[in-house]
Design a protein around this motif. Structure first.
Motif, PDB file in Angstrom:
ATOM      1  N   MET A  66     -48.876  17.857   3.100  1.00  0.00           N
ATOM      2  CA  MET A  66     -48.343  17.548   4.425  1.00  0.00           C
ATOM      3  C   MET A  66     -47.050  16.752   4.368  1.00  0.00           C
ATOM      4  O   MET A  66     -46.371  16.587   5.389  1.00  0.00           O
ATOM      5  CB  MET A  66     -49.385  16.781   5.246  1.00  0.00           C
ATOM      6  CG  MET A  66     -50.701  17.510   5.388  1.00  0.00           C
ATOM      7  SD  MET A  66     -50.486  19.165   6.075  1.00  0.00           S
ATOM      8  CE  MET A  66     -51.939  19.999   5.479  1.00  0.00           C
ATOM      9  N   LEU A  67     -46.693  16.261   3.191  1.00  0.00           N
ATOM     10  CA  LEU A  67     -45.397  15.597   3.040  1.00  0.00           C
ATOM     11  C   LEU A  67     -44.244  16.566   3.294  1.00  0.00           C
ATOM     12  O   LEU A  67     -43.112  16.139   3.494  1.00  0.00           O
ATOM     13  CB  LEU A  67     -45.268  14.995   1.638  1.00  0.00           C
ATOM     14  CG  LEU A  67     -46.090  13.726   1.382  1.00  0.00           C
ATOM     15  CD1 LEU A  67     -46.097  13.384  -0.098  1.00  0.00           C
ATOM     16  CD2 LEU A  67     -45.540  12.571   2.202  1.00  0.00           C
ATOM     17  N   LYS A  81     -40.484   3.615   4.444  1.00  0.00           N
ATOM     18  CA  LYS A  81     -40.156   4.302   3.212  1.00  0.00           C
ATOM     19  C   LYS A  81     -40.181   5.803   3.461  1.00  0.00           C
ATOM     20  O   LYS A  81     -40.498   6.255   4.567  1.00  0.00           O
ATOM     21  CB  LYS A  81     -41.128   3.909   2.103  1.00  0.00           C
ATOM     22  CG  LYS A  81     -41.064   2.423   1.772  1.00  0.00           C
ATOM     23  CD  LYS A  81     -41.935   2.078   0.591  1.00  0.00           C
ATOM     24  CE  LYS A  81     -41.905   0.576   0.300  1.00  0.00           C
ATOM     25  NZ  LYS A  81     -40.559   0.126  -0.051  1.00  0.00           N
ATOM     26  N   GLY A  82     -39.825   6.550   2.462  1.00  0.00           N
ATOM     27  CA  GLY A  82     -39.729   7.987   2.644  1.00  0.00           C
ATOM     28  C   GLY A  82     -40.128   8.756   1.412  1.00  0.00           C
ATOM     29  O   GLY A  82     -40.590   8.190   0.410  1.00  0.00           O
ATOM     30  N   PHE A  83     -39.982  10.040   1.478  1.00  0.00           N
ATOM     31  CA  PHE A  83     -40.196  11.005   0.421  1.00  0.00           C
ATOM     32  C   PHE A  83     -41.665  11.126   0.017  1.00  0.00           C
ATOM     33  O   PHE A  83     -42.281  12.153   0.250  1.00  0.00           O
ATOM     34  CB  PHE A  83     -39.350  10.688  -0.806  1.00  0.00           C
ATOM     35  CG  PHE A  83     -39.383  11.790  -1.836  1.00  0.00           C
ATOM     36  CD1 PHE A  83     -38.795  13.005  -1.561  1.00  0.00           C
ATOM     37  CD2 PHE A  83     -40.013  11.613  -3.042  1.00  0.00           C
ATOM     38  CE1 PHE A  83     -38.842  14.042  -2.496  1.00  0.00           C
ATOM     39  CE2 PHE A  83     -40.057  12.633  -3.979  1.00  0.00           C
ATOM     40  CZ  PHE A  83     -39.470  13.851  -3.705  1.00  0.00           C
ATOM     41  N   ARG A 121     -43.761   8.299   7.570  1.00  0.00           N
ATOM     42  CA  ARG A 121     -43.195   7.163   8.276  1.00  0.00           C
ATOM     43  C   ARG A 121     -43.408   7.373   9.765  1.00  0.00           C
ATOM     44  O   ARG A 121     -43.707   8.500  10.211  1.00  0.00           O
ATOM     45  CB  ARG A 121     -41.701   7.032   7.980  1.00  0.00           C
ATOM     46  CG  ARG A 121     -40.861   8.215   8.463  1.00  0.00           C
ATOM     47  CD  ARG A 121     -39.411   8.048   8.045  1.00  0.00           C
ATOM     48  NE  ARG A 121     -38.550   9.087   8.581  1.00  0.00           N
ATOM     49  CZ  ARG A 121     -38.379  10.283   8.046  1.00  0.00           C
ATOM     50  NH1 ARG A 121     -39.044  10.584   6.933  1.00  0.00           N
ATOM     51  NH2 ARG A 121     -37.588  11.170   8.596  1.00  0.00           N
ATOM     52  N   PHE A 122     -43.265   6.299  10.535  1.00  0.00           N
ATOM     53  CA  PHE A 122     -43.474   6.452  11.973  1.00  0.00           C
ATOM     54  C   PHE A 122     -42.227   7.073  12.585  1.00  0.00           C
ATOM     55  O   PHE A 122     -41.237   6.408  12.880  1.00  0.00           O
ATOM     56  CB  PHE A 122     -43.781   5.113  12.642  1.00  0.00           C
ATOM     57  CG  PHE A 122     -44.339   5.306  14.030  1.00  0.00           C
ATOM     58  CD1 PHE A 122     -45.702   5.365  14.224  1.00  0.00           C
ATOM     59  CD2 PHE A 122     -43.515   5.463  15.125  1.00  0.00           C
ATOM     60  CE1 PHE A 122     -46.233   5.570  15.494  1.00  0.00           C
ATOM     61  CE2 PHE A 122     -44.019   5.680  16.393  1.00  0.00           C
ATOM     62  CZ  PHE A 122     -45.399   5.725  16.578  1.00  0.00           C
ATOM     63  N   ASP A 123     -42.312   8.355  12.752  1.00  0.00           N
ATOM     64  CA  ASP A 123     -41.298   9.144  13.439  1.00  0.00           C
ATOM     65  C   ASP A 123     -42.026   9.880  14.562  1.00  0.00           C
ATOM     66  O   ASP A 123     -43.071  10.508  14.331  1.00  0.00           O
ATOM     67  CB  ASP A 123     -40.645  10.130  12.466  1.00  0.00           C
ATOM     68  CG  ASP A 123     -39.643  11.032  13.147  1.00  0.00           C
ATOM     69  OD1 ASP A 123     -38.485  10.611  13.304  1.00  0.00           O
ATOM     70  OD2 ASP A 123     -40.035  12.154  13.523  1.00  0.00           O
ATOM     71  N   ARG A 124     -41.523   9.796  15.764  1.00  0.00           N
ATOM     72  CA  ARG A 124     -42.264  10.311  16.910  1.00  0.00           C
ATOM     73  C   ARG A 124     -42.576  11.809  16.765  1.00  0.00           C
ATOM     74  O   ARG A 124     -43.696  12.247  17.058  1.00  0.00           O
ATOM     75  CB  ARG A 124     -41.480  10.038  18.202  1.00  0.00           C
ATOM     76  CG  ARG A 124     -41.313   8.533  18.482  1.00  0.00           C
ATOM     77  CD  ARG A 124     -40.438   8.279  19.700  1.00  0.00           C
ATOM     78  NE  ARG A 124     -41.136   8.579  20.956  1.00  0.00           N
ATOM     79  CZ  ARG A 124     -41.827   7.689  21.656  1.00  0.00           C
ATOM     80  NH1 ARG A 124     -41.934   6.436  21.217  1.00  0.00           N
ATOM     81  NH2 ARG A 124     -42.405   8.032  22.778  1.00  0.00           N
ATOM     82  N   LEU A 161     -34.956   6.645  -3.950  1.00  0.00           N
ATOM     83  CA  LEU A 161     -35.317   7.724  -3.035  1.00  0.00           C
ATOM     84  C   LEU A 161     -36.513   7.340  -2.176  1.00  0.00           C
ATOM     85  O   LEU A 161     -36.518   7.553  -0.961  1.00  0.00           O
ATOM     86  CB  LEU A 161     -35.618   8.993  -3.843  1.00  0.00           C
ATOM     87  CG  LEU A 161     -35.998  10.242  -3.055  1.00  0.00           C
ATOM     88  CD1 LEU A 161     -34.857  10.661  -2.144  1.00  0.00           C
ATOM     89  CD2 LEU A 161     -36.360  11.371  -4.010  1.00  0.00           C
ATOM     90  N   VAL A 162     -37.525   6.747  -2.795  1.00  0.00           N
ATOM     91  CA  VAL A 162     -38.721   6.354  -2.043  1.00  0.00           C
ATOM     92  C   VAL A 162     -38.416   5.181  -1.123  1.00  0.00           C
ATOM     93  O   VAL A 162     -38.948   5.088  -0.013  1.00  0.00           O
ATOM     94  CB  VAL A 162     -39.866   6.006  -3.019  1.00  0.00           C
ATOM     95  CG1 VAL A 162     -41.059   5.422  -2.277  1.00  0.00           C
ATOM     96  CG2 VAL A 162     -40.286   7.239  -3.796  1.00  0.00           C
ATOM     97  N   GLY A 163     -37.536   4.287  -1.560  1.00  0.00           N
ATOM     98  CA  GLY A 163     -37.255   3.090  -0.785  1.00  0.00           C
ATOM     99  C   GLY A 163     -36.300   3.297   0.363  1.00  0.00           C
ATOM    100  O   GLY A 163     -36.035   2.364   1.124  1.00  0.00           O
ATOM    101  N   SER A 164     -35.748   4.495   0.518  1.00  0.00           N
ATOM    102  CA  SER A 164     -34.817   4.756   1.608  1.00  0.00           C
ATOM    103  C   SER A 164     -35.323   5.934   2.417  1.00  0.00           C
ATOM    104  O   SER A 164     -35.932   6.857   1.880  1.00  0.00           O
ATOM    105  CB  SER A 164     -33.420   5.060   1.071  1.00  0.00           C
ATOM    106  OG  SER A 164     -33.442   6.217   0.269  1.00  0.00           O
ATOM    107  N   VAL A 165     -35.066   5.903   3.718  1.00  0.00           N
ATOM    108  CA  VAL A 165     -35.455   6.994   4.603  1.00  0.00           C
ATOM    109  C   VAL A 165     -34.273   7.934   4.733  1.00  0.00           C
ATOM    110  O   VAL A 165     -33.247   7.581   5.320  1.00  0.00           O
ATOM    111  CB  VAL A 165     -35.896   6.476   5.984  1.00  0.00           C
ATOM    112  CG1 VAL A 165     -36.264   7.636   6.882  1.00  0.00           C
ATOM    113  CG2 VAL A 165     -37.075   5.522   5.832  1.00  0.00           C
TER     114      VAL A 165
END
Length: 874
Positions: free
Chosen positions: A549-550, A697-699, A703-706, A846-850
């Motif tokens: 699902m990522l 965080k990302g990748f 993350r909370f994105d509507r 990469l993980v630490g940035s959205v």
């Protein structure tokens, strides 16, 4: 729409360009110091002093240099015995000689000399920590010699020391020398009294015995004395009474060069020695120039030749295997060596173009070639030198185009060197480098356009600094020439100064043009075929694991199998291509997908990293030549066999009942209804983020994105009508696995709220007959850090035990243990050696940035649970 201009942060700009600024500042200081010290000296005087050097003195300097490097080899021999891993002298000598020649000339000893040691010693059976111990012990030995010899020179120096405008009285010098020698004696005493190695957490450094410490000091004194004497014999007017001041100047110059990290300490070493050493500066500067060639450049050429021949022989023995896979070439050091050699060859051609020609040779040349041809050859040789400097990064990246171009330029450089002044020395160097390049040709296998070679700002700044320094040398050589506009257009066999100006201008224009192209031109494009979102959605319906699902986070790129039954998701950061998890879909298509992404990364001059892969991918990763590192373990609950009525889950049952008595209730909100409660969920998420002090965080995480949250069913913990905690659900369409992604709660949520939420989510998944439930990964868990384990395993175990203040490694594992899961290993597969460290750095960034959503890749819309095959929709 109003666009607010972004104001540049000066500190941010300094941090971003700190390497380039450091290079520029060091260059300015070095040139300023040399200019101040050589103001009354002309190039003609230095050349005359060089020609006046007696052959016997040069021979003595060469012999003493050989003695110094012979003593250097015993640094490693002794260090290997101290750490309990003795090796034959020939292996230690090769590692020591190549390491010190590289670090002496290029600086940054851990990256240059350290990599050479790592390459040789790991092939001899040592691991990373052993190599680190050898470097530590050898470095301690080297600096012990420098410090002791400086202390002795301070102690016996008869007069005051004048450095610039500062005068240090003899009493202060003698006190400093006494303290230094006393500290050395104290160090030997500590070695005698200390039992066992010096420990820093799990890393231990064996200390030498008294006998070994005395041998260390003796070897260091022999090396330092021989190196200093090699310079001392080149100073014609040096007398024995000058020896203490001379040794002190030499030691201070070595310290200054090491502190500045300038390659070879060039300029800094000479400036310090000239500032401290009394006497005639002209003869001293000539001696320093000769010493730079004898002690630094000649051994460096020998080391590069030795290593290149060794690598070329290994390449030829394994050529058939390389043609099949190419991975062994990627691990070799031949590209690095030839990149260094190309840069040095380019610098030599530029330097030759900045210095006056030999008039006797020019007279002979005038009878062979016309003047315009000679003038053009002079400019062409400088352009070839600049081209070799620009090609060095391409050689480092193993590009076949850089190999061909560098070979052509080296041959052209040899021809132009002969045609511009019968400079057979430069021609011989160019042809030798071309031969070494041809010998190691198997290492340059990447078929990538040279226009796609990235040139970093730091490298361009280093080239600009080098060209500036060479221009200063030319200005110093022609200090006596009156400059005017007509000088640019003066063409004559004796017109050395005009030729220098024109060649320098041509090189500067070429470098400026490449820099502008690098900054203003289009970025290198890697061809990637956009993927149809519908195809990705179809593959997700067959996913067996919820981390697929990522693909819905919008920050991934996708590679689809030819039959459309499988895919992998990845992203690029710097030169690293990071694949997230196992491929998704039909396992029969996984090998072709992984080999395709490996080929794409290789063609783009990148490195491949497989992140959080499972056991089924290990054989493929090993077959691809990747290095395997265990990342951690994933907690899995097998739901068909799951029951809460077991003694191991007593604490979980009690926490759930206590939370229920406090008024908590559980609810599942289908994805289609999530927009109704989205504002409330965002308020909970924002409060949780503020309390934790974290950024999204990302990748590898949601993350909370509507838009993202609205694609999933959401589990709620309610206190009356108020949401106090939530988690969005990851559910496979085939019912194989259920899991959660974001888990966030309010700061005033009742104690045990998350236990309550997990309890009911697992119970809900059991009721809907999911096969298993994933509690996620515990990083660095399950890694045994035993004494004979690999270095990465011992480091990971150390961080797991003692890194709790930075990340809750043990706490996270302990929390998941409350649910009595079974643990499945997860791995990272990546390049070998230092490239793996660089890849892991890019992964952390990469993980630490959205990342922004990929405009050129698939973005899947709509709720996942609304798919017709979803158990929830049914």
């Amino acid at each position: 729409m109003t666009i607010t201009p972004r104001v540049a942060d000066p500190l941010a700009l300094v941090r971003r360009y700190r390497i380039a600024l450091t290079i520029a500042a060091t260059l300015v200081l070095g040139i300023a110091a040399m200019e101040a010290l050589t103001r009354q000296i002309t190039f003609a005087q230095v050349r005359a002093a060089l020609h006046a050097l007696a052959p016997a003195r040069i021979a003595m300097a060469i012999a003493l240099t050989a003695g110094s490097y012979l003593a250097l080899t015993f640094y490693d021999v002794l260090a290997l015995r101290i750490i309990g891993r003795p090796l034959p002298w020939r292996i230690a000598a090769l590692a020591s000689f190549t390491s010190y020649t590289l670090s002496h000339n290029l600086g940054l000893s851990l990256l240059t000399g350290g990599s050479a040691r790592y390459r040789i010693y790991t092939r001899a059976g040592l691991d990373g920590p052993d190599v680190a111990r050898v470097i530590a012990v050898a470095s301690a030995t080297f600096w012990t010699g420098i410090v002791i010899i400086a202390g002795a020179a301070l102690l016996v120096r008869p007069g005051a020391l004048a450095v610039g405008g500062l005068v240090i009285p003899p009493a202060t010098l003698h006190l400093a020398g006494t303290l230094i020698l006393a500290a050395a004696a104290l160090l030997v005493g500590l070695c005698a009294r200390t039992r066992g190695p010096l420990r820093l957490w799990r890393f231990h450094l064996p200390l030498p015995s008294v006998g070994q410490a005395m041998v260390q000091i003796g070897i260091a004194l022999l090396d330092t004395s021989a190196a200093a004497a090699a310079l001392f014999v080149l100073v014609p007017d040096a007398t024995p009474w000058l020896l203490p001041a001379f040794i002190l100047a030499y030691a201070l110059g070595i310290v200054a060069a090491a502190v500045t990290h300038i390659p070879g300490g060039i300029g800094v070493f000479e400036a310090v020695v000239l500032a401290v050493l009394p006497g005639d500066r002209t003869t001293a500067l000539a001696a320093l120039v000769a010493y730079r060639v004898i002690y630094y450049l000649v051994p460096l050429g020998a080391a590069i030749t030795l290593l290149a021949l060794r690598e070329g022989m290994r390449h030829r023995r394994r050529a058939a295997q390389w043609l099949h896979e190419g991975r062994d070439a990627a691990g070799g050091i031949a590209p690095s060596l030839m990149a260094v050699a190309s840069a040095l060859g380019g610098a030599l051609l530029l330097l030759s173009g900045s210095l006056p020609s030999l008039h006797a040779r020019m007279g002979a040349l005038a009878a062979i070639v016309p003047l315009p041809f000679m003038e053009a050859s002079h400019i062409a040789a400088s352009l070839v030198g600049t081209g070799l400097l620009l090609l060095a990064p391409g050689l480092y990246r193993r590009l076949d185009g850089a190999f061909v171009a560098a070979r052509v330029l080296l041959i052209a450089g040899a021809i132009f060197s002969l045609c511009k002044g019968i400079d057979y020395e430069e021609a011989a160097v160019c042809l030798s480098l071309a031969g070494l390049l041809q010998w190691t040709r198997a290492a340059f296998y990447r078929h990538t356009a040279l226009t796609q070679t990235p040139l970093s700002g730091a490298w361009l700044a280093a080239l600009a600094a080098l060209l500036t320094g060479i221009a200063w040398i030319g200005l110093f050589a022609y200090r006596h020439v009156p400059y005017d506009d007509a000088l640019w257009w003066r063409f004559a066999w004796t017109g050395d100064a005009p030729r220098f100006l024109r060649a320098t201008l041509a090189a500067a224009v070429l470098l400026a043009a490449v820099t502008l192209w690098r900054w203003l031109g289009p970025a290198p494009v890697v061809e990637e075929t956009p993927v149809d979102p519908a195809a990705i959605a179809d593959v997700l319906t067959g996913a067996d694991r919820t981390d697929a699902m990522l693909a819905l986070t919008g920050d991934k790129r996708f590679l689809l199998s030819e039959d459309g039954q499988a895919m992998l998701m990845y992203q690029r950061r710097g030169a690293t291509w990071v694949v997230m998890g196992d491929p998704v879909g039909d396992p029969a298509a996984w090998p072709a997908l992984l080999w395709r992404i490996r080929d794409m990364a290789d063609r783009a001059q990148g490195r491949l990293l497989l992140y959080q892969i499972s056991t089924p991918v290990l054989d493929l990763a090993i077959g691809m030549g990747l290095s395997i590192v265990k990342y951690g373990e994933e907690a899995i609950i097998d739901l068909p066999d799951m029951t809460f009525e077991t003694p191991r889950l007593r604490s979980l049952r009690k926490a759930e009942r206590a939370a229920a008595r406090r008024g908590l209730s559980f609810r599942i909100v289908p994805a289609g209804a999530v927009p109704v409660i989205l504002d409330a969920l965002e308020a909970v998420s924002d409060e949780w983020m503020r309390a934790k002090g974290h950024a999204e965080k990302g990748f590898s995480l949601g993350r909370f994105d509507r838009d993202y949250i609205c694609r999933f069913d959401v589990a709620l913990a309610m206190a009356g009508d108020r949401i106090v905690a939530f988690a969005n659900l990851w559910l496979t369409a085939n019912g194989r696995e259920a899991s959660v992604d974001l888990m966030r709660h309010r700061s005033d949520a009742p104690h045990g709220t998350m236990d309550f939420l997990f309890y009911h989510i697992i119970d809900w998944a059991m009721a809907r007959r999911y096969a298993r439930f994933s509690l996620g990964i515990a990083p660095l868990s399950g890694i045994a850090g035993r004494r004979l384990a690999p270095a990465w395993a011992r480091a990971a175990a150390l961080i797991f035990r003692h890194g709790e203040r930075f990340y809750g490694f043990r706490g996270l594992r302990a929390y998941k243990e409350k649910f009595a899961p079974r643990w499945e290993p997860r791995y990272i597969a990546g390049p070998r050696g230092l490239a793996l460290v660089q890849a892991l750095r890019d992964l952390s960034l990469l993980v630490g940035s959205v990342a922004p959503r990929q405009d050129d890749q698939a973005v899947i819309s709509g709720p996942v649970s609304a798919h017709p095959a979803s158990p929830i929709a049914a």
